[in-house]
Motif scaffolding. Structure first.
Motif, PDB file in Angstrom:
ATOM      1  N   VAL A 281       0.843  -1.198   0.000  1.00  0.00           N
ATOM      2  CA  VAL A 281       0.000   0.000   0.000  1.00  0.00           C
ATOM      3  C   VAL A 281       0.881   1.252   0.000  1.00  0.00           C
ATOM      4  O   VAL A 281       0.682   2.182  -0.784  1.00  0.00           O
ATOM      5  N   HIS A 282       1.919   1.191   0.814  1.00  0.00           N
ATOM      6  CA  HIS A 282       2.844   2.307   0.900  1.00  0.00           C
ATOM      7  C   HIS A 282       3.506   2.554  -0.451  1.00  0.00           C
ATOM      8  O   HIS A 282       3.579   3.675  -0.945  1.00  0.00           O
ATOM      9  N   GLU A 284       2.500   1.613  -3.368  1.00  0.00           N
ATOM     10  CA  GLU A 284       1.524   2.020  -4.386  1.00  0.00           C
ATOM     11  C   GLU A 284       1.217   3.499  -4.272  1.00  0.00           C
ATOM     12  O   GLU A 284       1.063   4.190  -5.282  1.00  0.00           O
ATOM     13  N   LYS A 285       1.204   3.959  -3.042  1.00  0.00           N
ATOM     14  CA  LYS A 285       0.988   5.400  -2.840  1.00  0.00           C
ATOM     15  C   LYS A 285       2.116   6.179  -3.462  1.00  0.00           C
ATOM     16  O   LYS A 285       1.940   7.190  -4.143  1.00  0.00           O
ATOM     17  N   LYS A 286       3.302   5.692  -3.202  1.00  0.00           N
ATOM     18  CA  LYS A 286       4.488   6.336  -3.769  1.00  0.00           C
ATOM     19  C   LYS A 286       4.412   6.347  -5.282  1.00  0.00           C
ATOM     20  O   LYS A 286       4.695   7.344  -5.932  1.00  0.00           O
ATOM     21  N   GLU A 288       1.874   6.160  -7.077  1.00  0.00           N
ATOM     22  CA  GLU A 288       0.803   7.054  -7.537  1.00  0.00           C
ATOM     23  C   GLU A 288       1.299   8.494  -7.577  1.00  0.00           C
ATOM     24  O   GLU A 288       1.015   9.241  -8.504  1.00  0.00           O
ATOM     25  N   SER A 289       2.087   8.849  -6.530  1.00  0.00           N
ATOM     26  CA  SER A 289       2.578  10.233  -6.452  1.00  0.00           C
ATOM     27  C   SER A 289       3.605  10.527  -7.551  1.00  0.00           C
ATOM     28  O   SER A 289       3.856  11.667  -7.875  1.00  0.00           O
ATOM     29  N   ASN A 531      10.521   1.219  -7.150  1.00  0.00           N
ATOM     30  CA  ASN A 531       9.298   1.050  -6.344  1.00  0.00           C
ATOM     31  C   ASN A 531       8.299   0.130  -7.044  1.00  0.00           C
ATOM     32  O   ASN A 531       7.646  -0.709  -6.414  1.00  0.00           O
TER      33      ASN A 531
END
Lengths: 802, 398
Positions: A281-282, A284-286, A288-289, A531
């Motif tokens: 999740v972490h 994926e957030k990265k 996404e950003s 990532n």
């Protein structure tokens, strides 16, 4: 027996014939056909009857009828006789009616006291004489020319001797007794060769029963075998159940341990999965950003880098080009300045050149050779080089490509080479063209030159400047063209890069600045990719772990035999398996037991139970011991019957064997006596020539012949001697048969027909001896025999003339 | 302290489920089978009453070919009722074969079956050692006594044998041994079985054969039962043996001969039969009367026994009489008949001297048959299950 009266009512040629014979020797004389033989037949017929049975020689109707009186008178007769004990009897026979009556001395009819023959009536003669008709005919009677006997006749005599019995009228016979015993054996018991006799039937039934009994015993054995098998199977079932329980226990222990292990593993997996999912999740957030990189591929990144490196090169080339242009412009300016300064020289040189040219043209004709030597480099060489430079320069245009540095350099080199060759060629020409030095020198001086060298140096300087200026101009032009090209290229590349970096940062034309941007972009992209890779890696690991978890849960479900979808359920199942105990079972030293083994054992147990069930079912129907007892009962009875039959058989065989043995022994004894008597008689008849006659058990006679050491069968002797031998035998047999019994009358019908005179006399003497205690009827038609008889018997002779 | 006295029952040859066939009388067979059971139960009762220490069954307890499950169940139940050991030795009629009931039946714990694999048992509480030589097949040769365990000096040693001791009267005797061979083993008591009559007068004084507790046929006349044996040891260690015969048989076979030579009529024969039977034990004795001698009388056996059937329902009369020829006179005749008679009479005499009854019977019949054959030239004698008898006797039936 002595015949007292022969009263022939009618028999053959006789009718109402009365003869009263004497008790001793009766000589019956008469010519041929006077009835001598008929008289003998009458006596025999009176004693034994004419018969009608099949066995009798007189049986044929023709034979009986042949004695029927010729004159048709009564076919009957009377015979009176006295036995040795003094008892007298009278026999009345009616041959026509087949009737016979016997009266004793008191005139009592005693016919019924005798055994009755269906053919011949009362058998008084057998009883009174102790002889059957057959024996009588072969011993007490000699028919005309029939003294000799066949072996059967002799055998009958021998048997009679063996059977010697006067007890009754039965025709006693050893062979008949043996035959009777054989028949009894066959009919009442059975012989080894018979198949339907009592013993055979008993044995057949016994065999059948033994077969049934064997089958029943076999059934009983099978029943006992079934018990034996049941016992074995029950023991086996017990063992199997024990084994199954042990296996099950071990299996459950292993199962529980396994479930515990799986639960633990499952928990660990869940924990790992949780951590991984958080990390994902972490990440994926990265990711996404840093969306700018999301559409950037590695390839695109590589292209961008290449573009960037190309841009940087183009930029560097452009800077070099600008510097080169600047240097060329400076050089060109310098050369222009120098050219300005050399303008007077230039003019002078031009004049000189024209002068020289003119001079040259003048001298051309004269100095053709010198000109030729001066043309070392052909003209087409610089031309070709220049054309090559132009072609190289034009080539990108044709190929629709931008001019590249190597091509530009090649074009430059080609152009420079063309120029230099051209110059070199011109120099040579000039050298060749300078010939009339004086004029030339003078002209030089005119122009203000100090000399040729001066001229040449200045001209060379001028030419160098001119050449430099020209070259510089060309290079400058080329550089400018190149700069334009590079500028254009740089812009295009910048545009491309800018489009790639759109959204990341403002691209600058300055490579330094751009370098920073690019570095940042690359780092960002690299981080993004890292990532992304980690995220993918995490996803894969999560997937693998989840697969593993599924497998664990599936295995657990299979082990626990229920659906388990969570670790908690798995924990619960493990707990249930261990009976609530959370402690793992100790399976130390015990191998794991597969369910297959347990199933195999269960299968074996099931099979064993099936077999036991089958055996018990079989044992339900126990063979009937009552039936077996019944069979046994019948077998026992039959065995007893068989034993009795065998005893009976042994009894009959014993009787037969002993009878035969005793008979043979007796026969041997009587044979010896017979041989002795016969030998004495033949010796008397033959005057001692033959002294020994032997009889074998078959009744064959052998004579000891003086000329021969061996015994000779009588058949090989003369017919006269044969007759004498058999006469001896008959007399001997009669003598033996009569021992202690009734004396038998002797009937001799022409017995000496083949005797010589001497032996006839001796034979009569023998008969005299034989008739001392016996009634003899001697029939003869020969007068000489009558005389001889009278000679011997004298007054005692009873002569009966027919 | 070691036991110094043991008492036990020694029985053998009970032959449970024996068919008792051969007479064609089903009821008789059934009765005899029941008798055997009753006697067997008497043995069990006797053991209880006498408080014996154990029972020895020396072979042929039952008939392997005939014994049913029910029989074995009943035997097992009766044995199981006892609290004492019952040591059973398989015999030739109940050998320890693969499918033997001895192997397949779940016998009570007190029953010990000795076989060739386990031929011994030691009854520690009774200080008794027992070795058995039984049958593991329907036939087997002489037992191998070299493998027999030596007796224990501190025990009462009993040797069980199903076989013939000093009685090798057949070509293939069953387990034949001699007194000398057994004596060499040094056992205190030799419990025998196989021979159906009681015998205690062996050369080997400490051997005994009890015979069948219930007699099984007319070759087993007299009393039958079991032996009550006591073995004692005095303070000096000397052992003493006492054997007591106990009659348990339900029935007794009795063989009687009735000489018919002097009997002139059926009525007289009947009266003479009555005289013979009156001494018998009603309900117990099973008489077989054999008519002997030479007589012109053709006796009707069925009619003869009819008056006695009420008291002796199983009375059996066998007619072994012969025709009454005057063989003395015939033998004096000087002819074949006389010679034959003399020869046969001589042979008969020889046979009788040798005691060969069967051959004498055969010769006697052969004499009759030979004379008949000689006199008549045929055999009219009838054969009705026994040897030949003159047919004339039918006509002379009174």
């Amino acid at each position: 027996m002595r015949i007292r009266l022969l009263d022939i009512k009618g028999f053959g040629k006789f009718s109402d014939k009365h003869i009263r014979p004497s008790g001793g020797f009766n000589l019956v004389t008469g010519s041929n056909e006077s009835g001598k033989s008929t008289l003998v037949d009458f006596v025999i017929a009176m004693l034994y009857g004419l018969g009608g049975g099949k066995r009798s020689k007189k049986a044929s109707a023709s034979h009986g009828k042949s004695y029927k009186p010729w004159n048709g008178s009564q076919f009957a007769g009377v015979l009176e006789y006295v036995l040795d004990d003094g008892s007298s009897y009278r026999v009345d026979r009616n041959f026509e009616k087949g009737l016979a009556h016997i009266h004793d001395g008191m005139s009592r009819d005693i016919t019924s006291s005798f055994a009755l023959s269906r053919d011949t009536g009362p058998r008084f003669a057998e009883e009174h004489l102790g002889l059957s008709e057959q024996v009588f005919l072969r011993s007490a009677q000699i028919r005309q020319m029939q003294t000799a006997m066949d072996p059967d006749g002799a055998r009958i005599i021998m048997e009679k001797l063996t059977n010697l019995s006067t007890s009754g009228s039965e025709d006693l016979s050893l062979s008949r007794a043996l035959e009777a015993l054989d028949n009894a054996l066959l009919e009442n018991v059975g012989t080894g060769r018979s198949t339907t006799r009592p013993l055979d039937r008993v044995e057949a039934r016994l065999k059948e029963l033994e077969g049934i009994k064997a089958e029943m015993l076999e059934q009983h054995e099978r029943y006992l075998d079934a018990w034996s098998m049941l016992k074995m199977e029950e023991e086996r079932l017990k063992d199997l159940r024990q084994k199954h329980d042990e296996l099950k226990m071990r299996h459950d222990a292993h199962l529980k341990n396994r479930l515990s292990d799986l639960a633990r593993e499952c928990r660990e997996l869940d924990r790992s999965l949780e951590e991984m999912k958080a990390a994902l999740v972490h990440l994926e957030k990265k990711l996404e950003s840093s969306g700018v990189f999301s559409e950037m591929t590695e390839k695109a990144m590589e292209t961008l880098n290449n573009t960037w490196y190309e841009y940087k090169e183009i930029y560097r080339q452009l800077e070099e080009c600008e510097a080169s242009i600047k240097a060329l412009e400076q050089q060109n300016a310098d050369l222009s300045l120098r050219l300005e300064r050399l303008q007077p020289v230039r003019e002078k040189v031009d004049r000189i050149d024209r002068f020289l040219k003119d001079q040259e043209q003048e001298a051309a004709a004269t100095a053709y050779q010198g000109q030729k030597r001066g043309g070392g480099i052909p003209l087409f060489v610089p031309v070709m080089l220049l054309i090559l430079a132009i072609v190289i320069m034009a080539l990108p245009v044709f190929l629709n490509r931008e001019m590249e540095m190597p091509m530009l350099a090649a074009a430059g080199v080609s152009a420079l080479a063309g120029i230099l060759t051209a110059l070199f060629r011109g120099t040579k020409k000039k050298t060749v063209s300078i010939s009339p030095a004086d004029s030339q020198l003078a002209f030089l001086h005119e122009e203000g030159f100090l000399g040729l060298n001066d001229y040449l140096s200045q001209k060379e300087e001028l030419r160098s400047v001119l050449s430099g200026s020209e070259t510089c101009s060309i290079e400058l032009a080329e550089a400018r063209i190149k700069r334009d090209y590079l500028l254009e290229k740089k812009d295009a590349l910048h545009k491309t890069i800018a489009s790639c970096l759109d959204g990341f940062g403002s691209p600058s034309a300055d490579p330094g600045v751009m370098e920073g941007v690019m570095e940042g972009f690359r780092a960002g992209f690299s981080q993004f990719r890292e990532n992304d890779r980690r995220a993918n890696d995490l996803r894969q690991r999560i997937e693998a772990l989840e697969e593993k978890r599924r497998l664990i849960l599936r295995e657990a479900s299979a082990l626990a035999k229920k659906d388990i979808i969570t670790a908690a359920q798995l924990d619960a199942a493990a707990s249930v398996m261990s009976g609530g105990s959370s402690e793992p079972e100790s399976a130390m030293g015990q191998e794991d037991v597969s369910e297959h083994q347990i199933r195999e054992t269960e299968e074996e147990i099931k099979n064993c139970e099936i077999r036991i069930g089958s055996l018990k079912a079989r044992l339900e129907s126990a063979p009937s011991q009552e039936d077996l007892a019944d069979i046994e009962e019948e077998v026992s009875q039959l065995q007893e019957k068989k034993r009795q039959l065998e005893l009976a058989g042994r009894s009959i065989r014993t009787a037969r064997d002993v009878l035969q043995e005793v008979g043979s022994r007796l026969q041997m004894n009587y044979t010896a006596l017979l041989n002795g008597e016969m030998s004495r008689f033949i010796s008397m008849i033959t005057g001692g020539r033959y002294q020994s006659i032997k009889t074998d058990p078959e009744g064959r006679l052998y004579l000891e012949v003086p000329e021969c050491e061996e015994l000779v069968p009588v058949a090989r002797l003369s017919s006269g001697t044969i007759d004498q031998v058999y006469l001896s035998m008959r007399l001997a047999a009669l003598a033996l048969m009569e021992r202690g019994k009734e004396t038998i009358p002797l009937f001799l019908d022409e017995p000496f027909l083949q005797y010589d005179e001497e032996r006839t006399l001796k034979a009569f003497k023998l008969l005299r001896e034989a008739s001392a205690n016996r009634q003899v009827f001697f029939m003869t038609s020969r007068r000489r025999e009558v005389e001889l008889a009278k000679e011997i018997w004298g007054d005692e002779l009873n002569l009966i003339e027919l | 302290m070691a036991t110094d006295r043991i008492r036990f029952l020694h029985c053998a040859d009970i032959h449970l489920d024996r068919p008792f066939g051969g007479r064609g009388l089903k009821d008789y067979s059934e009765m005899r089978r029941t008798d055997v059971w009753k006697t067997f139960e008497s043995i069990i009762r006797l053991a209880e009453d006498e408080l014996v220490d154990f029972i020895l069954v020396c072979g042929d307890l039952y008939e392997h070919d005939y014994a049913s499950r029910a029989t074995i169940q009943r035997v097992g139940s009766l044995f199981g009722r006892l609290t004492i050991p019952v040591v059973v030795l398989p015999g030739n009629h109940d050998p320890y074969v693969a499918n033997s009931w001895y192997k397949t039946w779940n016998w009570p714990d007190n029953v010990v079956i000795l076989d060739n694999e386990k031929p011994t048992v030691r009854l520690d509480a009774l200080n008794t050692f027992i070795h058995g030589e039984g049958f593991s097949a329907f036939r087997q040769d002489t037992p191998d006594l070299s493998t027999v365990t030596r007796p224990f000096s501190d025990c009462f040693n009993i040797f069980m044998l199903h076989g013939t001791l000093d009685m090798n009267f057949s070509n293939r005797p069953f387990n034949p041994v001699s007194s000398g061979e057994l004596a060499d083993l040094g056992y205190d008591y030799y419990a025998l079985g196989h021979f159906h009559n009681l015998k205690t007068d062996f050369k080997l004084k400490n051997a005994a054969n009890p015979g069948s507790p219930e007699p099984l046929g007319f070759d087993e006349t007299g009393d039958h039962g079991v032996l009550l044996v006591t073995l004692e040891r005095d303070e000096h260690g000397k052992k003493a043996l006492d054997i007591r015969e106990i009659n348990l048989a339900q029935k007794r076979y009795v063989l009687l001969n009735l000489d018919m030579a002097a009997v002139s009529s059926q009525e007289e024969a009947c009266a003479r039969l009555g005289e013979l039977l009156c001494s018998l034990d009603l309900g117990r004795d099973l008489p077989r009367v054999i008519l002997k001698g030479r007589t012109p009388l053709a006796v009707d056996c069925e009619a003869l026994k009819k008056p006695w059937m009420e008291n002796y329902p199983w009375l059996q009369i066998l007619d072994e009489t012969r025709d009454c020829y005057d063989y003395g006179a015939i033998s004096r005749e000087e002819n074949l008949k006389g010679a034959f008679t003399r020869e046969m009479l001589q042979r008969l005499k020889d046979c009788e001297e040798k005691g060969d009854e069967e051959q004498a019977m055969i010769l006697s019949a052969a004499l009759d048959l030979g004379i008949e054959a000689l006199e008549k030239g045929r055999i009219d004698a009838r054969f009705d299950g026994g040897l030949f008898k003159g047919s004339d006797r039918e006509r002379r039936l009174i």
